[in-house]
Scaffold this motif. Structure first.
Motif, PDB file in Angstrom:
ATOM      1  N   ASP A 219       0.833  -1.208   0.000  1.00 55.32           N
ATOM      2  CA  ASP A 219       0.000   0.000   0.000  1.00 55.32           C
ATOM      3  C   ASP A 219       0.865   1.255   0.000  1.00 55.32           C
ATOM      4  O   ASP A 219       0.604   2.211  -0.731  1.00 55.32           O
ATOM      5  CB  ASP A 219      -0.910   0.022   1.239  1.00 55.32           C
ATOM      6  N   MET A 220       1.893   1.251   0.837  1.00 57.00           N
ATOM      7  CA  MET A 220       2.769   2.417   0.923  1.00 57.00           C
ATOM      8  C   MET A 220       3.435   2.703  -0.424  1.00 57.00           C
ATOM      9  O   MET A 220       3.446   3.851  -0.891  1.00 57.00           O
ATOM     10  CB  MET A 220       3.840   2.193   1.989  1.00 57.00           C
ATOM     11  N   GLU A 221       3.985   1.667  -1.041  1.00 57.75           N
ATOM     12  CA  GLU A 221       4.680   1.858  -2.308  1.00 57.75           C
ATOM     13  C   GLU A 221       3.730   2.324  -3.411  1.00 57.75           C
ATOM     14  O   GLU A 221       4.130   3.076  -4.312  1.00 57.75           O
ATOM     15  CB  GLU A 221       5.393   0.560  -2.709  1.00 57.75           C
ATOM     16  N   HIS A 222       2.483   1.920  -3.339  1.00 62.19           N
ATOM     17  CA  HIS A 222       1.481   2.394  -4.299  1.00 62.19           C
ATOM     18  C   HIS A 222       1.365   3.915  -4.240  1.00 62.19           C
ATOM     19  O   HIS A 222       1.381   4.594  -5.275  1.00 62.19           O
ATOM     20  CB  HIS A 222       0.121   1.749  -4.000  1.00 62.19           C
ATOM     21  N   TYR A 223       1.283   4.453  -3.034  1.00 61.01           N
ATOM     22  CA  TYR A 223       1.130   5.908  -2.886  1.00 61.01           C
ATOM     23  C   TYR A 223       2.424   6.656  -3.195  1.00 61.01           C
ATOM     24  O   TYR A 223       2.387   7.771  -3.727  1.00 61.01           O
ATOM     25  CB  TYR A 223       0.614   6.241  -1.485  1.00 61.01           C
ATOM     26  N   LEU A 224       3.555   6.044  -2.875  1.00 60.21           N
ATOM     27  CA  LEU A 224       4.820   6.678  -3.233  1.00 60.21           C
ATOM     28  C   LEU A 224       4.953   6.778  -4.756  1.00 60.21           C
ATOM     29  O   LEU A 224       5.451   7.780  -5.281  1.00 60.21           O
ATOM     30  CB  LEU A 224       5.995   5.897  -2.640  1.00 60.21           C
ATOM     31  N   LYS A 225       4.465   5.762  -5.461  1.00 60.88           N
ATOM     32  CA  LYS A 225       4.512   5.793  -6.931  1.00 60.88           C
ATOM     33  C   LYS A 225       3.579   6.859  -7.502  1.00 60.88           C
ATOM     34  O   LYS A 225       3.817   7.393  -8.589  1.00 60.88           O
ATOM     35  CB  LYS A 225       4.143   4.417  -7.496  1.00 60.88           C
ATOM     36  N   LEU A 226       2.497   7.164  -6.782  1.00 58.08           N
ATOM     37  CA  LEU A 226       1.584   8.232  -7.220  1.00 58.08           C
ATOM     38  C   LEU A 226       2.222   9.615  -7.075  1.00 58.08           C
ATOM     39  O   LEU A 226       1.718  10.589  -7.626  1.00 58.08           O
ATOM     40  CB  LEU A 226       0.283   8.201  -6.407  1.00 58.08           C
ATOM     41  N   GLY A 227       3.317   9.685  -6.299  1.00 64.04           N
ATOM     42  CA  GLY A 227       3.994  10.970  -6.096  1.00 64.04           C
ATOM     43  C   GLY A 227       4.004  11.459  -4.670  1.00 64.04           C
ATOM     44  O   GLY A 227       4.493  12.553  -4.383  1.00 64.04           O
ATOM     45  N   ALA A 228       3.469  10.646  -3.737  1.00 61.82           N
ATOM     46  CA  ALA A 228       3.482  11.041  -2.323  1.00 61.82           C
ATOM     47  C   ALA A 228       4.901  10.905  -1.750  1.00 61.82           C
ATOM     48  O   ALA A 228       5.739  10.175  -2.276  1.00 61.82           O
ATOM     49  CB  ALA A 228       2.511  10.179  -1.524  1.00 61.82           C
ATOM     50  N   ASP A 229       5.135  11.616  -0.654  1.00 62.96           N
ATOM     51  CA  ASP A 229       6.444  11.587   0.011  1.00 62.96           C
ATOM     52  C   ASP A 229       6.453  10.672   1.222  1.00 62.96           C
ATOM     53  O   ASP A 229       7.520  10.328   1.733  1.00 62.96           O
ATOM     54  CB  ASP A 229       6.827  13.003   0.459  1.00 62.96           C
ATOM     55  N   GLY A 230       5.276  10.315   1.713  1.00 65.50           N
ATOM     56  CA  GLY A 230       5.207   9.477   2.896  1.00 65.50           C
ATOM     57  C   GLY A 230       3.773   9.080   3.195  1.00 65.50           C
ATOM     58  O   GLY A 230       2.847   9.413   2.452  1.00 65.50           O
ATOM     59  N   ILE A 231       3.597   8.373   4.310  1.00 63.44           N
ATOM     60  CA  ILE A 231       2.274   7.902   4.716  1.00 63.44           C
ATOM     61  C   ILE A 231       2.022   8.266   6.178  1.00 63.44           C
ATOM     62  O   ILE A 231       2.952   8.500   6.946  1.00 63.44           O
ATOM     63  CB  ILE A 231       2.139   6.375   4.540  1.00 63.44           C
ATOM     64  N   GLN A 232       0.743   8.304   6.534  1.00 65.90           N
ATOM     65  CA  GLN A 232       0.349   8.437   7.942  1.00 65.90           C
ATOM     66  C   GLN A 232      -0.462   7.198   8.306  1.00 65.90           C
ATOM     67  O   GLN A 232      -1.375   6.813   7.581  1.00 65.90           O
ATOM     68  CB  GLN A 232      -0.488   9.689   8.185  1.00 65.90           C
ATOM     69  N   VAL A 233      -0.124   6.586   9.428  1.00 65.03           N
ATOM     70  CA  VAL A 233      -0.781   5.362   9.886  1.00 65.03           C
ATOM     71  C   VAL A 233      -1.189   5.546  11.342  1.00 65.03           C
ATOM     72  O   VAL A 233      -0.397   6.034  12.156  1.00 65.03           O
ATOM     73  CB  VAL A 233       0.170   4.150   9.750  1.00 65.03           C
ATOM     74  N   ALA A 234      -2.416   5.159  11.666  1.00 70.83           N
ATOM     75  CA  ALA A 234      -2.882   5.280  13.050  1.00 70.83           C
ATOM     76  C   ALA A 234      -3.371   3.946  13.599  1.00 70.83           C
ATOM     77  O   ALA A 234      -2.858   3.436  14.587  1.00 70.83           O
ATOM     78  CB  ALA A 234      -3.978   6.336  13.149  1.00 70.83           C
ATOM     79  N   THR A 235      -4.373   3.352  12.944  1.00 74.34           N
ATOM     80  CA  THR A 235      -5.038   2.148  13.449  1.00 74.34           C
ATOM     81  C   THR A 235      -4.057   1.048  13.845  1.00 74.34           C
ATOM     82  O   THR A 235      -4.200   0.433  14.906  1.00 74.34           O
ATOM     83  CB  THR A 235      -6.032   1.625  12.400  1.00 74.34           C
ATOM     84  N   LYS A 236      -3.048   0.800  13.019  1.00 73.53           N
ATOM     85  CA  LYS A 236      -2.136  -0.311  13.286  1.00 73.53           C
ATOM     86  C   LYS A 236      -1.316  -0.104  14.563  1.00 73.53           C
ATOM     87  O   LYS A 236      -0.809  -1.066  15.146  1.00 73.53           O
ATOM     88  CB  LYS A 236      -1.202  -0.532  12.091  1.00 73.53           C
ATOM     89  N   PHE A 237      -1.187   1.155  14.997  1.00 69.79           N
ATOM     90  CA  PHE A 237      -0.417   1.428  16.212  1.00 69.79           C
ATOM     91  C   PHE A 237      -1.240   1.266  17.486  1.00 69.79           C
ATOM     92  O   PHE A 237      -0.692   1.283  18.587  1.00 69.79           O
ATOM     93  CB  PHE A 237       0.174   2.834  16.160  1.00 69.79           C
ATOM     94  N   VAL A 238      -2.570   1.125  17.338  1.00 70.47           N
ATOM     95  CA  VAL A 238      -3.409   0.959  18.535  1.00 70.47           C
ATOM     96  C   VAL A 238      -3.086  -0.355  19.235  1.00 70.47           C
ATOM     97  O   VAL A 238      -2.992  -0.420  20.461  1.00 70.47           O
ATOM     98  CB  VAL A 238      -4.910   1.025  18.166  1.00 70.47           C
TER      99      VAL A 238
END
Length: 349
Positions: A219-238
């Motif tokens: 999922d992360m690499e998909h968004y990086l390929k779209l041109g994003a610089d990073g991701i924000q994740v919350a649920t998995k850290f709960v």
């Protein structure tokens, strides 16, 4: 392959921001742990002092004191890490929270649940990085246009929070079911193009971070390929050992099924995503009377609010899960066990 996330003069080794979760879910323990591992840890200021003895008597001063305290504690965990706070625009006394966080030496301020049009003026003259949360090209356009016109500045970074995110969502309820991944990818690309345009006007790169339902490296690499610089994740850290929430809250994530995760109405005036439980069922039957107002949200009127969101979220944080609003992301049901922050980060890096 990922690159470090650079926001102005700040460089995070890992291009991940831990999303802010209130009340009492992402405090200094979680934020400090993420920052210590090379990500960006985020403390939620939403009713941050809820568990203190003087909270009911003086919620504002208690909250401001605990903003200072949790930033201090997180710094002790991650002396060289990057730390942020998440301050909802809908918060009563919004400017005081912003100023308190800046005074306490926070690295960056993330702001959503409304458009932070006044944030640049409040933080003017400081080194703190300012990061709005948007969910649409329209919202991003408003932010860029107003910050440019009124303050001759731009955001230091931009978070695009999609329809699979947890907690409050920047979409109309009817939109949430009808947005395909492909259509939202096009929205993301349009926002990235707009961000590049304003970045070129100001001679700087404005990083774009994608949030909402990001569960693994693919999922992360998909968004990086779209041109994003990073991701924000919350649920998995709960469901980590370091998360500040009670174990019963974490267990609710581990026990839930996909069909248990629904869209609910929040007193903030936005839809939210949560786990269906006894409390949510009661809200569907009608309003739950408010016993005490905690002066948390600008738009809330205790007379006609569907329920007290402070009480509902505080119950979640302390483990009173049947009387709680259990905010979560769309993929919360995928979490199977309690892990460490380091182990969660290994899903991406």
């Amino acid at each position: 392959m990922y690159k470090p996330l650079k926001i102005g003069n700040l460089t995070a080794k890992l291009p991940i921001i831990q999303g802010g979760m209130g009340v009492g879910i992402s405090l200094s323990s979680l934020a400090g742990a993420v920052a210590a591992e090379g990500g960006i840890g985020v403390i939620s200021t939403a009713q941050i002092g809820f568990s203190e003895p003087d909270f009911k008597k003086n919620p504002l001063e208690t909250n401001l004191r605990m903003v200072r305290e949790h930033i201090k504690r997180a710094r002790q965990i991650a002396p060289k890490g990057i730390l942020g706070v998440n301050i909802m625009v809908a918060t009563q006394n919004y400017a005081r929270y912003v100023k308190e966080a800046i005074k306490s030496g926070i690295d960056l301020i993330i702001s959503g649940a409304g458009l932070p049009t006044e944030l640049p003026e409040i933080a003017k003259g400081t080194k703190t990085k300012l990061i709005p949360i948007v969910s649409s090209l329209k919202a991003a356009s408003v932010i860029f246009r107003l910050w440019d016109k009124k303050n001759q500045t731009t955001p230091d970074a931009l978070i695009i929070e999609g329809p699979k995110a947890g907690g409050h969502l920047g979409f109309l309820p009817e939109m949430l079911e009808g947005i395909s991944d492909e259509a939202y990818d096009e929205e993301i690309k349009s926002i990235i193009d707009l961000t590049k345009d304003y970045g070129s006007r100001y001679g700087k790169h404005i990083p774009v971070i994608i949030a909402g339902g990001i569960k693994n490296k693919v999922d992360m690499e998909h968004y990086l390929k779209l041109g994003a610089d990073g991701i924000q994740v919350a649920t998995k850290f709960v469901t980590t050992e370091e998360c500040d929430a009670d174990i019963k809250y974490k267990q609710a994530y581990l026990d839930c099924k996909k069909e248990d995760i629904i869209i609910v109405k929040s007193p903030v005036g936005m839809p939210g995503r949560a786990i269906r439980n006894e409390f949510v069922n009661k809200t569907l039957e009608g309003p739950i009377p408010v016993r005490r107002c905690h002066n948390c949200i600008k738009s809330c009127n205790p007379v006609d609010t569907p329920y007290c969101i402070t009480e509902a979220l505080a119950n979640a944080a302390v483990g009173n899960v049947e009387e709680a609003l259990l905010f979560c992301g769309a993929n919360a049901y995928l979490e199977q066990k309690i892990r460490t922050v380091k182990e969660v980060l290994s899903d991406f890096f």
